[in-house]
Design a protein around this motif. Structure first.
Motif, mmCIF file in Angstrom:
data_model
loop_
_atom_site.group_PDB
_atom_site.id
_atom_site.type_symbol
_atom_site.label_atom_id
_atom_site.label_comp_id
_atom_site.label_asym_id
_atom_site.label_seq_id
_atom_site.Cartn_x
_atom_site.Cartn_y
_atom_site.Cartn_z
ATOM 1 N N TYR A 32 0.820 -1.220 0.000
ATOM 2 C CA TYR A 32 0.000 0.000 0.000
ATOM 3 C C TYR A 32 0.853 1.271 0.000
ATOM 4 O O TYR A 32 0.338 2.351 0.265
ATOM 5 N N ASP A 129 -3.887 3.773 2.896
ATOM 6 C CA ASP A 129 -4.969 3.152 2.139
ATOM 7 C C ASP A 129 -5.966 2.581 3.153
ATOM 8 O O ASP A 129 -5.552 1.960 4.139
ATOM 9 N N ILE A 151 -11.549 9.362 -1.904
ATOM 10 C CA ILE A 151 -11.941 8.212 -2.712
ATOM 11 C C ILE A 151 -11.131 8.189 -4.015
ATOM 12 O O ILE A 151 -11.157 9.148 -4.787
ATOM 13 N N GLU A 152 -10.428 7.100 -4.219
ATOM 14 C CA GLU A 152 -9.638 6.898 -5.452
ATOM 15 C C GLU A 152 -8.859 8.149 -5.836
ATOM 16 O O GLU A 152 -8.993 8.671 -6.943
ATOM 17 N N ASP A 153 -8.032 8.631 -4.912
ATOM 18 C CA ASP A 153 -7.292 9.882 -5.166
ATOM 19 C C ASP A 153 -5.841 9.653 -5.565
ATOM 20 O O ASP A 153 -5.117 10.605 -5.859
ATOM 21 N N TRP A 155 -2.976 6.886 -7.627
ATOM 22 C CA TRP A 155 -2.713 5.705 -8.468
ATOM 23 C C TRP A 155 -1.491 4.988 -7.902
ATOM 24 O O TRP A 155 -0.383 5.532 -7.909
ATOM 25 N N GLU A 159 -3.595 0.613 -9.791
ATOM 26 C CA GLU A 159 -5.015 0.834 -9.492
ATOM 27 C C GLU A 159 -5.209 2.148 -8.751
ATOM 28 O O GLU A 159 -4.295 2.654 -8.095
ATOM 29 N N TRP A 160 -6.432 2.694 -8.873
ATOM 30 C CA TRP A 160 -6.778 3.869 -8.076
ATOM 31 C C TRP A 160 -7.050 3.426 -6.649
ATOM 32 O O TRP A 160 -7.848 2.525 -6.407
ATOM 33 N N CYS A 161 -6.383 4.088 -5.711
ATOM 34 C CA CYS A 161 -6.527 3.747 -4.299
ATOM 35 C C CYS A 161 -7.109 4.932 -3.547
ATOM 36 O O CYS A 161 -6.949 6.087 -3.945
ATOM 37 N N GLY A 162 -7.752 4.632 -2.433
ATOM 38 C CA GLY A 162 -8.262 5.688 -1.567
ATOM 39 C C GLY A 162 -7.262 6.043 -0.486
ATOM 40 O O GLY A 162 -6.210 5.398 -0.355
ATOM 41 N N THR A 163 -7.596 7.064 0.276
ATOM 42 C CA THR A 163 -6.696 7.510 1.348
ATOM 43 C C THR A 163 -7.498 7.887 2.589
ATOM 44 O O THR A 163 -8.431 8.688 2.509
#
Ligand SMILES: CC(C)(COP(=O)(O)OP(=O)(O)OC[C@H]1O[C@@H](n2cnc3c(N)ncnc32)[C@H](O)[C@@H]1OP(=O)(O)O)[C@@H](O)C(=O)NCCC(=O)NCCS
Length: 176
Positions: A32, A129, A151-153, A155, A159-163
């Motif tokens: 992550y 993440d 949300i999905e902020d 890459w 993949e797009w990952c959140g925080t």
């Protein structure tokens, strides 16, 4: 040098690249994180970079080797970001062989104490993440507030990952 009940946090020395490489070369450790598993060269460069930062005045990066009985088992640090250098981002990693024993929480708490009480920071924040449950749990155990979920902020690794953003202010540290 910072000491806790079980650990010593000390400045990096050149040879620490070996211990760093031993676990940060693992894909499960960097799963992550926004960097790839470290090669030997990368681990050497990382440690050399931190040693350069250690000589700065004022110091913008505080990154300490976490040691147990003289052996480096992880690291915890922070980068001071704003113009006043009173806001910093916290991070931590540990060799999985030593994970789950509360060592990172213990080490990061000592770093927070140093940051708020000695360096006089105003705010420390950390990001992870949302799937990185161990990291989120460490920040919760440190008493940091979860104040945002992006949300999905970002890459990371295809993949797009959140925080999740966790934070603590100096007055919250003092009142904890
Ligand atoms: C995140 C990390 C540093 C935690 O180190 P650690 O020494 O194991 O942390 P601690 O033992 O102090 O605390 C871990 C907590 O997470 C919990 N935890 C661990 N894995 C978990 C999981 N899969 N789901 C839920 N909780 C989990 C543990 O139970 C413990 O909480 P508890 O004391 O309430 O039981 C370590 O897992 C790591 O190096 N991960 C890879 C690097 C990384 O992601 N760093 C964070 C960057 S944002």
């Amino acid at each position: 040098m910072l000491t806790t009940a079980r650990l010593v946090l000390r400045e990096f020395v050149e040879d620490d690249w070996r211990a760093l490489h031993a676990y940060e070369s693992r894909a499960d450790v960097t799963r992550y994180l926004p960097f790839e598993p470290r090669s030997e060269d990368d681990a050497r460069q990382y440690v050399q970079g931190i040693m350069v930062h250690a000589g700065e005045t004022p110091r913008t990066v505080l990154d300490f080797a976490i040691t147990l009985d003289g052996t480096m088992i992880g690291r915890t640090g922070m980068r001071r970001k704003d113009d006043e250098l009173r806001v910093a981002m916290l991070w931590f990693t540990i060799d999985p062989r030593h994970g789950g024993k509360g060592y990172v929480t213990e080490a990061a708490a000592a770093l927070l104490r140093y940051a708020f009480e000695e360096v006089k920071l105003h705010r420390v924040y950390g990001e992870c993440d949302p799937r990185n449950h161990a990291s989120a749990r460490v920040m919760e155990k440190l008493g940091m507030r979860r104040e945002a979920e992006h949300i999905e902020d970002i890459w990371i690794k295809g993949e797009w990952c959140g925080t999740y953003v966790y934070a603590m202010l100096a007055r919250e540290w003092a009142a904890r």
